[in-house]
Design a protein around this motif. Structure first.
Motif, PDB file in Angstrom:
ATOM      1  N   ARG A  73       0.846  -1.019  -0.068  1.00  0.00           N
ATOM      2  CA  ARG A  73       0.102  -0.007  -0.051  1.00  0.00           C
ATOM      3  C   ARG A  73       0.978   1.265  -0.102  1.00  0.00           C
ATOM      4  O   ARG A  73       0.577   2.146  -0.455  1.00  0.00           O
ATOM      5  CB  ARG A  73      -0.745   0.066   1.253  1.00  0.00           C
ATOM      6  CG  ARG A  73      -2.149  -0.684   0.879  1.00  0.00           C
ATOM      7  CD  ARG A  73      -3.176  -0.775   2.050  1.00  0.00           C
ATOM      8  NE  ARG A  73      -2.863  -1.979   2.897  1.00  0.00           N
ATOM      9  CZ  ARG A  73      -2.544  -1.481   4.366  1.00  0.00           C
ATOM     10  NH1 ARG A  73      -2.480  -0.152   4.821  1.00  0.00           N
ATOM     11  NH2 ARG A  73      -2.404  -2.575   5.310  1.00  0.00           N
TER      12      ARG A  73
ATOM     13  N   HIS B  93      -5.838   5.856  -0.501  1.00  0.00           N
ATOM     14  CA  HIS B  93      -4.955   5.575   0.603  1.00  0.00           C
ATOM     15  C   HIS B  93      -5.728   6.104   1.828  1.00  0.00           C
ATOM     16  O   HIS B  93      -5.979   5.878   3.079  1.00  0.00           O
ATOM     17  CB  HIS B  93      -3.624   6.060   0.474  1.00  0.00           C
ATOM     18  CG  HIS B  93      -2.717   5.434   1.410  1.00  0.00           C
ATOM     19  ND1 HIS B  93      -2.499   3.988   1.722  1.00  0.00           N
ATOM     20  CD2 HIS B  93      -1.595   6.179   2.477  1.00  0.00           C
ATOM     21  CE1 HIS B  93      -1.504   3.996   2.499  1.00  0.00           C
ATOM     22  NE2 HIS B  93      -0.935   5.070   3.041  1.00  0.00           N
TER      23      HIS B  93
ATOM     24  N   HIS C 128      -6.834  -5.223  -1.894  1.00  0.00           N
ATOM     25  CA  HIS C 128      -6.163  -3.874  -2.144  1.00  0.00           C
ATOM     26  C   HIS C 128      -7.347  -3.106  -3.022  1.00  0.00           C
ATOM     27  O   HIS C 128      -8.164  -3.773  -3.711  1.00  0.00           O
ATOM     28  CB  HIS C 128      -4.941  -4.073  -3.037  1.00  0.00           C
ATOM     29  CG  HIS C 128      -4.005  -4.727  -2.018  1.00  0.00           C
ATOM     30  ND1 HIS C 128      -3.439  -4.192  -0.764  1.00  0.00           N
ATOM     31  CD2 HIS C 128      -3.241  -5.774  -1.898  1.00  0.00           C
ATOM     32  CE1 HIS C 128      -2.665  -4.819  -0.326  1.00  0.00           C
ATOM     33  NE2 HIS C 128      -2.408  -5.717  -1.062  1.00  0.00           N
TER      34      HIS C 128
ATOM     35  N   VAL D 139      -3.660   0.060  -6.646  1.00  0.00           N
ATOM     36  CA  VAL D 139      -2.441  -1.013  -6.160  1.00  0.00           C
ATOM     37  C   VAL D 139      -2.345  -1.967  -7.315  1.00  0.00           C
ATOM     38  O   VAL D 139      -1.330  -2.090  -7.787  1.00  0.00           O
ATOM     39  CB  VAL D 139      -3.022  -1.594  -4.776  1.00  0.00           C
ATOM     40  CG1 VAL D 139      -1.549  -2.543  -4.700  1.00  0.00           C
ATOM     41  CG2 VAL D 139      -2.877  -0.560  -3.858  1.00  0.00           C
TER      42      VAL D 139
END
Lengths: 525, 324
Positions: free
Chosen positions: B17, B228, B158, B162
């Motif tokens: 990440r 994020h 994810h 990503v």
């Protein structure tokens, strides 16, 4: 001035491969090409000779599409063409081999050849086809190069072959080579000449731009002489001579050999004993060298470039540390001194004209007058309490420029904007006008045109006749043989032979330079 | 499977990440620098993209529109850089730095004017962010030792960016080494004269390279604010652009080594977070500040000692001015 016309050499009634009619090109105030017309017959090697700045490179840049002519026409194979960019020149079969190679150093030979003509969005199939075509070309013209070699790993001679292959791969029928031998060793030059002959015999047309008379005589069928932007003659090479071409180039008769009286050497000025110099990589570049230089003589050091001459010069001038041995100059052993040695020797009457004027002799971004005090800037003449006296410096520079015929005589012009010959004259003026007792000169005429060579040689002789000592290092055998009173030959860091001027023959020196020393060795001191 | 293994897997998961924006920015830098244009403005382009992505997603509620806005913003900034450096031969470091500084001020200023939240953009709800994608059977397999752990923690779960970054590396390598564009791109950064004489436009190549740079930075910036995190905050790139540049040099301007360098930096960062406050045997608790400095200390050490000679594209930083 002769105005002979060159007929098509062996080509019968074919139209010329390239014909230029009334080409004019101006750059602001400079008329670089004045009404230039010439015709290059198919299947011949055609030389274009002229001094630096005579307009030959401009002319070829017009042919290759870097510049547009202000007026005039270009014909290829009898048909009028318009060349606006390199792509157009390639389209009509004109390929250029530049003086500075246009290669990507980190690429392979094959990648360089296909760049711009990859034959598809992805590389796979195009590259395979290119490899085959390359093999075919290599065979046909004996241009062997490993297609997978990285360019940066190849010697310059092979890099040049890649340039030629690039042009041929793009279908060039006429190849233009701009000063192709400047960076080559004598062996590589021979090989290049063989390749060019082979290309001609296969029907290609070759245009050779050069300022070297020797190459014109050895290689070409016809020659065009240019001076100050104009064509002054078109002649068959077989009908002319070096002397005649030199006169045409310069516009007055030129002495290709310097005239001088026998030397009158007196006391020893510089004595070198058992000198060893180790370079930054720990390699011993100068090995047990002994010799001396007397007042009133020119000692020449001949040798193929890279045999320790550069390191020797640098050690003598105090730039490079000495490993072991003595350098005796005016009663002092330079090898035993430390501190600012290069400053000390200058203050004590040693001038140094470095081999590489653009890196060591001049700061190219400086004005010419600033360059004329490099190394002497501590002198109270120019320097009062840390402030420079610009009037004194520019005044002196203007005087020197008159005396050394530097053109243009403009002290404020940047050093880098002068031609090679004029840059060298600036360096020479700085080092010679201080009236040194010993002058170290490295490659005084490298990249310098023929009129300036004559001038520089005369100056060196005059200095010798005034009783000064001169050490001359040059890779030009002609220069060593005509200037030096005593000739030393360096090979692999050692002095492998010494002979007086009268006894040396080119063949003998050539053998010594190639390391074939036998009975000629006499031991120097 | 002990606790240590679980921690290890979770750290790797965090590494991916953290690495995503680094990888994308470093690849962006690779295209620019391989073409011969220094791009110190990766930071600014990411930050600009982060702001417009978050602002657009906040207003429209769509992360995809946010992504588009981020990409467009970053590409525009990249074109400003190209106009200054390629068309007008400006100094590339100055231009890049100017963009960084301009964006650092512009984002919060516009944010304050539009959203009145002290320069931030509003918190993004779940639907206006890129959220985790669970792979089939991830939940079911999570309890299977080893393979199940790896599958459900590292591969699954994810967000889409990503995965995009993972795919971008081999694609970039293919473009660079196996296509005509890549050949010309590598050539133009080494020897623009050779490219010019081969009849290819040097400026055209550099503009195209910088468009790609803008695109990738746009994705990286969008990731920061809409995947994020959940919104834009002042200086949220926090030096990631420079870190990506360091990874690029560490990776010698090659896609796969550059990605590995990014993973290494990201791993150091993930370890750093995990180490905070943990009592280690023998040493005891390490002060937080020291641990936080770890990735950067690592960067300096690697660049100073272990990279060897990193040979940059030869023509990098030099505007191409046609001679003769």
């Amino acid at each position: 001035m002769t105005q002979a016309q060159s007929g098509p050499a062996a080509a019968g009634n074919l139209p010329p491969a390239l014909a230029l009619h009334g080409i004019n090109k101006r750059f602001s105030t400079v008329h670089a090409n004045k009404d230039v017309s010439l015709s290059v017959a198919k299947g011949t090697i055609h030389g274009i000779i002229g001094e630096n700045g005579a307009g030959k490179s401009t002319l070829m840049s017009i042919v290759y599409g870097y510049y547009q002519a202000d007026s005039g026409t270009i014909e290829v194979d009898g048909e009028r063409v318009s060349i606006k960019e390199p792509q157009d020149a390639l389209g009509v079969g004109i390929g250029m081999v530049h003086q500075h190679f246009m290669l990507v150093n980190t690429f392979t030979v094959l990648e360089n050849v296909v760049l711009g003509v990859e034959g598809g969005m992805t590389l796979g199939t195009g590259m395979d086809a290119a490899r085959k075509e390359l093999e075919h070309l290599e065979k046909e013209y004996s241009l062997e190069v490993d297609p997978d070699a990285i360019i940066g790993d190849l010697p310059v001679g092979l890099q040049q072959r890649v340039e030629i292959l690039k042009a041929l791969y793009r279908g060039a029928e006429t190849l233009v080579l701009d000063e192709p031998t400047g960076v080559l060793t004598p062996q590589e030059v021979d090989h290049l000449f063989r390749i060019l002959h082979a290309l001609r015999d296969q029907g290609k047309t070759i245009i050779l731009i050069t300022h070297k008379l020797r190459e014109i005589m050895a290689l070409t069928d016809n020659v065009t002489v240019m001076r100050q932007g104009e064509v002054v003659a078109n002649v068959k090479t077989a009908d002319t001579s070096r002397e005649q071409l030199a006169e045409l180039m310069v516009g007055r008769s030129v002495l290709l050999r310097v005239e001088k009286t026998p030397a009158q050497p007196t006391d020893v000025c510089l004595a070198v004993k058992g000198l060893n110099v180790i370079d930054g990589n720990g390699v011993r570049r100068v090995k047990d060298v002994d010799f001396d230089v007397r007042y009133g003589e020119i000692v020449g050091i001949a040798g193929v470039s890279g045999n320790g001459q550069s390191e020797l010069l640098e050690a003598l001038s105090g730039i490079r540390p000495v490993d072991t041995g003595d350098i005796l100059f005016k009663g002092e052993n330079l090898a035993a001194m430390d501190g600012h040695l290069s400053r000390w020797v200058r203050e004590h009457g040693m001038g140094h004209v470095p081999e590489d004027r653009q890196h060591m002799g001049l700061v190219l971004d400086f004005h010419a007058f600033e360059d004329t005090i490099l190394g002497y800037h501590h002198d109270p003449l120019y320097n009062r309490h840390g402030l420079l006296n610009y009037n004194a410096i520019t005044g002196q520079c203007a005087d020197w420029m008159q005396g050394y015929d530097v053109r243009p005589a403009v002290p404020e012009q940047k050093a880098g904007d002068f031609s090679g010959g004029n840059q060298q004259k600036i360096v020479l003026a700085r080092e010679m006008e201080r009236d040194p007792e010993l002058l170290l000169v490295g490659q005084p005429t490298r990249g310098v045109d023929i009129g300036a060579i004559e001038f520089i040689h005369k100056r060196l002789i005059a200095m010798r006749d005034a009783g000064k000592a001169i050490l001359l290092v040059s890779v030009e055998l002609d220069e060593i043989m005509s200037l030096a009173d005593r000739i030393l030959v360096m090979f692999d860091g050692m002095i492998v032979g010494e002979m007086p001027q009268g006894e040396a023959t080119e063949q003998q020196l050539g053998l010594l330079m190639a390391g074939e020393s036998t009975n000629v060795q006499q031991g120097a001191s | 499977m002990g606790e240590f293994f679980t921690i290890f897997i979770l750290t790797l998961d965090a590494t991916l990440r953290v690495a995503t924006p680094l990888v994308l920015a470093a690849l962006a830098g690779m295209f620019s620098e391989r073409s011969g244009v220094i791009d110190i403005g990766l930071e600014g382009k990411m930050l600009g993209a982060a702001f417009s992505a978050a602002a657009t997603a906040a207003v429209t509620g769509s992360p995809w529109l946010g992504l588009m806005a981020g990409i467009v913003t970053s590409m525009c900034l990249s074109m400003v850089h190209a106009f200054a450096c390629v068309t007008h031969h400006g100094n590339q470091v100055v231009s890049g730095m100017a963009l960084n500084i301009a964006v650092a001020g512009l984002g919060p200023t516009l944010g304050l004017a539009w959203f009145h939240q002290g320069g931030q953009t509003p918190m993004l709800g779940h639907s206006s962010r890129f959220t985790a994608i669970d792979w089939p059977f991830a939940k079911a397999l999570a309890d299977v030792p080893l393979i199940g752990h790896i599958y459900s923690e590292i591969f699954s779960g994810h967000n889409i960016i990503v995965y995009f970054a993972m795919v971008a590396v081999p694609v970039a390598a293919y473009v660079l080494y196996r296509t005509r564009f890549g050949l010309r791109l590598r050539a133009v950064g080494e020897s623009p004269e050779a490219v010019d004489t081969a009849g290819i436009s040097v400026a055209g190549m550099r503009y195209r390279a910088l468009l790609i740079t803008g695109f990738l930075c746009g994705v990286a910036g969008t990731y920061l604010s809409t995947a994020h995190s959940a919104g834009f905050i002042r200086d949220m790139t926090a030096g990631k652009g420079y870190l990506a540049l360091a990874a690029l040099i560490f990776g010698k301007w090659k896609p796969v080594p550059t990605m590995l360098a990014c993973l290494l930096f990201a791993f150091a960062d993930a370890v750093q977070i995990r180490l905070q406050g943990v009592e280690l045997p023998v040493i005891g608790t390490i002060p937080v500040q020291f641990i936080q400095a770890l990735p950067y200390v690592l960067t300096v050490l690697l660049l100073a000692g272990f990279v060897g000679k990193a040979i940059a594209p030869k023509a990098i930083g030099e505007p191409y001015i046609k001679e003769r």
